[in-house]
Design an enzyme around this catalytic site. Structure first.
Site, mmCIF file in Angstrom:
data_model
loop_
_atom_site.group_PDB
_atom_site.id
_atom_site.type_symbol
_atom_site.label_atom_id
_atom_site.label_comp_id
_atom_site.label_asym_id
_atom_site.label_seq_id
_atom_site.Cartn_x
_atom_site.Cartn_y
_atom_site.Cartn_z
ATOM 1 N N HIS A 143 0.893 5.134 1.007
ATOM 2 C CA HIS A 143 0.204 6.151 1.810
ATOM 3 C C HIS A 143 0.260 7.493 1.088
ATOM 4 O O HIS A 143 1.346 7.937 0.684
ATOM 5 C CB HIS A 143 0.911 6.365 3.159
ATOM 6 C CG HIS A 143 0.815 5.239 4.121
ATOM 7 N ND1 HIS A 143 -0.130 5.201 5.123
ATOM 8 C CD2 HIS A 143 1.558 4.113 4.271
ATOM 9 C CE1 HIS A 143 0.051 4.101 5.852
ATOM 10 N NE2 HIS A 143 1.076 3.426 5.347
ATOM 11 N N HIS A 159 0.854 -1.199 0.000
ATOM 12 C CA HIS A 159 0.000 0.000 0.000
ATOM 13 C C HIS A 159 0.880 1.235 0.000
ATOM 14 O O HIS A 159 1.931 1.269 0.620
ATOM 15 C CB HIS A 159 -0.965 0.024 1.188
ATOM 16 C CG HIS A 159 -0.299 -0.201 2.509
ATOM 17 N ND1 HIS A 159 0.085 -1.449 2.949
ATOM 18 C CD2 HIS A 159 0.067 0.671 3.482
ATOM 19 C CE1 HIS A 159 0.649 -1.341 4.142
ATOM 20 N NE2 HIS A 159 0.663 -0.059 4.486
HETATM 21 P P1 5GP Z 1 1.426 0.483 7.424
HETATM 22 O O1 5GP Z 1 1.740 0.750 8.876
HETATM 23 O O2 5GP Z 1 1.403 -1.012 7.146
HETATM 24 O O3 5GP Z 1 2.288 1.219 6.458
HETATM 25 O O4 5GP Z 1 -0.024 1.052 7.199
HETATM 26 C C1 5GP Z 1 -1.188 0.331 7.393
HETATM 27 C C2 5GP Z 1 -2.317 1.319 7.430
HETATM 28 O O5 5GP Z 1 -3.529 0.617 7.266
HETATM 29 C C3 5GP Z 1 -2.417 2.091 8.743
HETATM 30 O O6 5GP Z 1 -2.242 3.483 8.486
HETATM 31 C C4 5GP Z 1 -3.817 1.761 9.257
HETATM 32 O O7 5GP Z 1 -4.478 2.866 9.821
HETATM 33 C C5 5GP Z 1 -4.521 1.273 8.012
HETATM 34 N N1 5GP Z 1 -5.570 0.297 8.268
HETATM 35 C C6 5GP Z 1 -5.448 -0.830 9.027
HETATM 36 N N2 5GP Z 1 -6.624 -1.497 9.034
HETATM 37 C C7 5GP Z 1 -7.478 -0.791 8.247
HETATM 38 C C8 5GP Z 1 -8.844 -0.989 7.850
HETATM 39 O O8 5GP Z 1 -9.507 -1.957 8.229
HETATM 40 N N3 5GP Z 1 -9.395 -0.059 7.050
HETATM 41 C C9 5GP Z 1 -8.691 1.031 6.599
HETATM 42 N N4 5GP Z 1 -9.354 1.883 5.803
HETATM 43 N N5 5GP Z 1 -7.413 1.258 6.943
HETATM 44 C C10 5GP Z 1 -6.804 0.350 7.761
#
Ligand code: 5GP
Ligand code: ZN
Length: 138
Positions: free
Chosen positions: A101, A99
């Site tokens: 951001h 993903h």
């Molecule tokens: P990472 O820390 O892996 O770069 O980012 C994961 C992101 O996914 C986090 O910013 C978190 O808020 C988001 N996230 C986790 N679970 C969900 C969800 O069920 N729905 C949405 N829309 N975002 C999520």
């Protein structure tokens, strides 16, 4: 992929606030809303993170970023945006489906601080490191 929260969002099994969708890519609002408009852009085909993507899959994903980022910026009136991909736990990855951001930025006190520590440059070491890395590019 089973038990992958973003695959479940893509499949419509978990609700999300979608802002863009095509055959290959989905963009939806991050549940944390680090800043207003914080968006995630994901490939529809599961990949653990950017390091595991093919050139083709990465091209499809990254090619959508500018237009989605512009839409987020114009809708939120953000002054700028951090576009970030965390790869593996050490780098802050918590969801193991690639993903990107999109984090709109509004002012210096909007709660985000990204600092890069600078070191005195050792140009010989830099040249050696660049050579070593370039040999690994295949
Ligand atoms: P990472 O820390 O892996 O770069 O980012 C994961 C992101 O996914 C986090 O910013 C978190 O808020 C988001 N996230 C986790 N679970 C969900 C969800 O069920 N729905 C949405 N829309 N975002 C999520
Ligand atoms: Zn997945």
């Amino acid at each position: 992929m089973e038990n992958c929260i973003f695959c479940q969002i893509i499949a419509g099994e978990i609700p999300s606030s979608k802002i863009y969708e095509d055959d290959q890519v989905l963009a939806f609002l991050d549940i944390s809303q680090t800043t207003k408009g914080h968006t995630l852009v994901v490939p529809k085909t599961h990949a653990r993170n950017t390091l595991e993507m093919t050139e083709e899959a990465a091209s499809q994903l990254f090619s959508r970023i500018p237009k989605i980022a512009r839409a987020v910026q114009s809708a939120t009136q953000a002054k700028g945006m951090n576009i970030i991909a965390n790869n593996e736990e050490i780098a802050g990855q918590t969801v193991f489906h690639t993903h990107i951001h999109l984090v709109p930025r509004f002012d210096e006190n909007d709660g985000i601080a990204i600092h890069y520590t600078t070191h005195e440059p050792d140009f010989t070491a830099l040249a050696e490191l660049a050579k070593t890395i370039s040999k690994e590019v295949i």
